[in-house]
Design an enzyme around this catalytic site. Sequence first.
Site, PDB file in Angstrom:
ATOM      1  N   GLY A 245      33.414  50.067  36.167  1.00 10.77           N
ATOM      2  CA  GLY A 245      33.005  50.352  37.530  1.00 10.77           C
ATOM      3  C   GLY A 245      34.131  50.055  38.501  1.00 10.77           C
TER       4      GLY A 245
ATOM      5  N   GLY B 213      31.416  49.849  32.919  1.00 14.02           N
ATOM      6  CA  GLY B 213      30.598  50.964  33.358  1.00 14.02           C
ATOM      7  C   GLY B 213      30.679  52.176  32.450  1.00 14.02           C
TER       8      GLY B 213
ATOM      9  CD  GLU C  34      32.106  43.714  31.495  1.00 15.58           C
ATOM     10  OE1 GLU C  34      31.978  44.945  31.604  1.00 15.58           O
ATOM     11  OE2 GLU C  34      32.188  43.134  30.387  1.00 15.58           O
TER      12      GLU C  34
ATOM     13  CG  ASP D  41      27.235  45.100  34.561  1.00 15.32           C
ATOM     14  OD1 ASP D  41      28.281  45.298  33.912  1.00 15.32           O
ATOM     15  OD2 ASP D  41      27.060  45.580  35.700  1.00 15.32           O
TER      16      ASP D  41
END
Length: 413
Positions: free
Chosen positions: A100, A161, A184, A192
């Site tokens: 992301g 992402g 991350e 996530d």
Amino acid sequence: MALCLLRKLPQLAARQHPGCLLPAMFCSTSSAGNDPDIVLSRRGCAGVIELNRPKALNALSLPMVRAMHPRLLDWEADPEVAVVLIKPAPGSGKAFCAGGDIRAIADDCVSARSAETGAGSGRAGGSLSRDFFREEYALNHAIGTYKKPYVAFIDGITMGGGVGLSVHGDYRVATERTVFAMPETNIGFFPDVGGGFFLPRLHAQIGVYLALTGHRLSGEDVKKCGIASHFVNSEQLAELEERLCGGEWLTKEGSFGTVSRLSELLQQFEARSSLDMRVPFSLNRHMADIERHFRHDTMPQVVASLSSDPSSWAAAQLETLRKMSPTSLRVTLRQLRLGMHLNLAGVLKMEYRISQRFMTNHDFVEGVRAALVERRQPVWQPASVEEVSDEAVDEYFAPLPPDRELQLDTKRV
């Protein structure tokens, strides 16, 4: 040895949604105002999504999410669309999607904190940090509950992402150029986009290991680990795309073929590839160690287990973990343990709560700034996993105010 394959959630009736307002081919505007960041088009019986931000390694932005989601729903309801294909655009560089747009999100957090306090040290995220994760996770859920075959060509770097855009679909096609990671914890965040759903369901503790250490898998390993469903040489992707769009896998009667017929086509291409399943998964020799050290439920236990092992491999893992955000490590391990017992919607709702708490802590902005702006080692607060209390971890999982919780169409199961 090939490890267990991920399984897609069962599918039921189509959900109602507003008609898509996008034209037959939609191009979201790039930040530079030149080439489009994403192109959505119809080719034969396929809806095709092309990611096209080469300078950003095809990083996912909010406008890209907003372009993609309604079109996916539109294609789902269109009887002329038999399959959806997502891939990097031709000439878009070496990535499928590297994650992301975290730098924009971190900047949004800093701006919001400055506005809150007048000094840049506030405790509130901005609208982008709320909207991006809410809409990205809704897109992940739509992919995971999609009612037509969804094929991702994960050709190149696939992280963060980009994993969310691919791993929840029916088919994930890796190539020799695929590099997979969930890194991350290295930037003060957590794995996530449904990481709490698919990672703990990988063989043994390999998903926990990948999540905590950010270890990278390449090429055939992505298939052998069970993250990719198929492996196809990159030079064959153009032909595979042509045949997917051509619909040769459809039944003679003209109705959509079963999933197994599309699977047969992918298997044909895999059989022509350089994949050699006789060559073991690269982490096979460490699987017993990974199981022994990463089976614990708290990070202090993981660290103590590794510390008791005199091997050079254990020492290397400890060195890696010491570079990661201690808060991220502790939250991630609990996320994975809880996620093992939740469905995808439950995981994404949990992860949205976690994401919003990370927007208000020190480590996320510090990690992004250190990694992407100042190119230095981050200074984490707290500085060790032993200093992160259970009560502090609890706060990441606590409910949000009712009007801020993630809302998903749970009829899509």
